[in-house]
Motif scaffolding. Structure first.
Motif, PDB file in Angstrom:
ATOM      1  N   ALA A  56      31.428 -11.926  19.793  1.00 29.70           N
ATOM      2  CA  ALA A  56      31.461 -11.257  18.305  1.00 29.70           C
ATOM      3  C   ALA A  56      30.037 -10.612  18.229  1.00 29.70           C
ATOM      4  O   ALA A  56      30.035  -9.579  17.658  1.00 29.70           O
ATOM      5  CB  ALA A  56      31.345 -12.689  17.522  1.00 29.70           C
ATOM      6  N   LEU A  57      29.059 -10.994  19.224  1.00 29.94           N
ATOM      7  CA  LEU A  57      27.727 -10.297  19.257  1.00 29.94           C
ATOM      8  C   LEU A  57      27.878  -8.648  19.912  1.00 29.94           C
ATOM      9  O   LEU A  57      27.216  -7.867  19.295  1.00 29.94           O
ATOM     10  CB  LEU A  57      26.729 -10.803  19.829  1.00 29.94           C
ATOM     11  N   ALA A  97      30.973  -7.217  19.689  1.00 29.51           N
ATOM     12  CA  ALA A  97      31.813  -6.237  18.937  1.00 29.51           C
ATOM     13  C   ALA A  97      31.030  -5.075  18.335  1.00 29.51           C
ATOM     14  O   ALA A  97      29.842  -5.210  17.758  1.00 29.51           O
ATOM     15  CB  ALA A  97      32.525  -7.186  17.860  1.00 29.51           C
ATOM     16  N   PRO A  98      32.027  -4.159  18.191  1.00 28.70           N
ATOM     17  CA  PRO A  98      31.432  -2.778  17.440  1.00 28.70           C
ATOM     18  C   PRO A  98      31.118  -3.346  16.072  1.00 28.70           C
ATOM     19  O   PRO A  98      31.810  -3.776  15.335  1.00 28.70           O
ATOM     20  CB  PRO A  98      32.339  -1.784  17.524  1.00 28.70           C
ATOM     21  N   LYS A  99      29.943  -2.731  15.341  1.00 26.65           N
ATOM     22  CA  LYS A  99      29.638  -3.105  14.180  1.00 26.65           C
ATOM     23  C   LYS A  99      30.114  -1.829  13.057  1.00 26.65           C
ATOM     24  O   LYS A  99      30.341  -2.013  11.781  1.00 26.65           O
ATOM     25  CB  LYS A  99      28.193  -3.049  13.861  1.00 26.65           C
ATOM     26  N   ALA A 100      30.369  -0.665  13.613  1.00 25.73           N
ATOM     27  CA  ALA A 100      30.877   0.720  13.002  1.00 25.73           C
ATOM     28  C   ALA A 100      31.766   1.406  13.949  1.00 25.73           C
ATOM     29  O   ALA A 100      31.129   1.462  15.162  1.00 25.73           O
ATOM     30  CB  ALA A 100      29.815   1.203  12.399  1.00 25.73           C
ATOM     31  N   TYR A 132      32.668   4.618  16.304  1.00 27.98           N
ATOM     32  CA  TYR A 132      31.532   5.301  17.006  1.00 27.98           C
ATOM     33  C   TYR A 132      31.905   6.806  16.354  1.00 27.98           C
ATOM     34  O   TYR A 132      32.960   7.228  16.236  1.00 27.98           O
ATOM     35  CB  TYR A 132      32.094   5.425  18.503  1.00 27.98           C
TER      36      TYR A 132
END
Length: 182
Positions: free
Chosen positions: A67-68, A70-73, A75
């Motif tokens: 989960a850490l 994983a992409p937050k937004a 690209y």
């Protein structure tokens, strides 16, 4: 990866499913694990062997860590900086060994021919490679080596300019990350 199969041959019939198990032991190692599964068959009608090959993958990880990562937004590629003509070139310091060499004359610039840019911009990579190979003199021998090398240098220069365009970015911040090891 270890397939668990019966020791005796199994007769398979068209339209029926046959299930077998593939066991995996990561031996405590986290990460991506890949292997290839080869299924060997014998066709009794045609008296031939054939093989079906499939990739097998397993990911061993802690869900919290995944989960850490994983992409937050989504690209978004940075906008390339426009190509600016070079007005002044500042030469660096010459190594001591070069200072002793007396050059008789400066080697003249040999610009890349315009048609090569058209060849390189012409379609998918496979077509470009084929077109470039056609431009290289054949056979490669003592008489054609000079032209062969010159063509390769020109193609390398075109690729270098393309790489610089792709990586030349403006308004990009480089931030130090002390917790990282690189």
């Amino acid at each position: 990866f270890k397939p668990r199969l019966t020791s005796t041959p199994v007769a398979l019939h068209s339209g029926l499913n046959h299930v077998f198990t593939v066991e995996f032991d990561s031996l405590g190692n986290q990460g991506r694990h890949e292997d290839t599964l080869e299924l060997v068959f014998y066709d009794v009608i045609h008296k031939r062997r054939f093989v079906i090959i499939r990739p097998v993958r397993a990911v061993v990880a802690v869900q919290v860590e995944q989960a850490l990562l994983a992409p937050k937004a989504p690209y978004v590629a940075p906008k390339p900086k426009p190509d600016e003509p070079k007005t002044t070139i500042i030469d660096g310091e010459k190594p001591a060994a070069f200072a002793k060499v007396v050059w008789r004359q400066k080697i003249p610039d040999v610009p890349v021919p315009r048609y090569l840019y058209d060849v390189v911009d012409d379609g998918p990579t496979s077509k470009v490679v084929q077109n470039c190979r056609c431009l290289l003199p054949h056979p490669l021998d003592v008489t054609t080596f000079r032209d062969h090398r010159k063509m390769l240098l020109w193609l390398e220069e075109i690729q270098a300019r393309e790489d610089i365009k792709n990586y030349n970015q403006s308004d990009v911040e480089i931030a130090a990350r002390p917790q990282r090891k690189y």
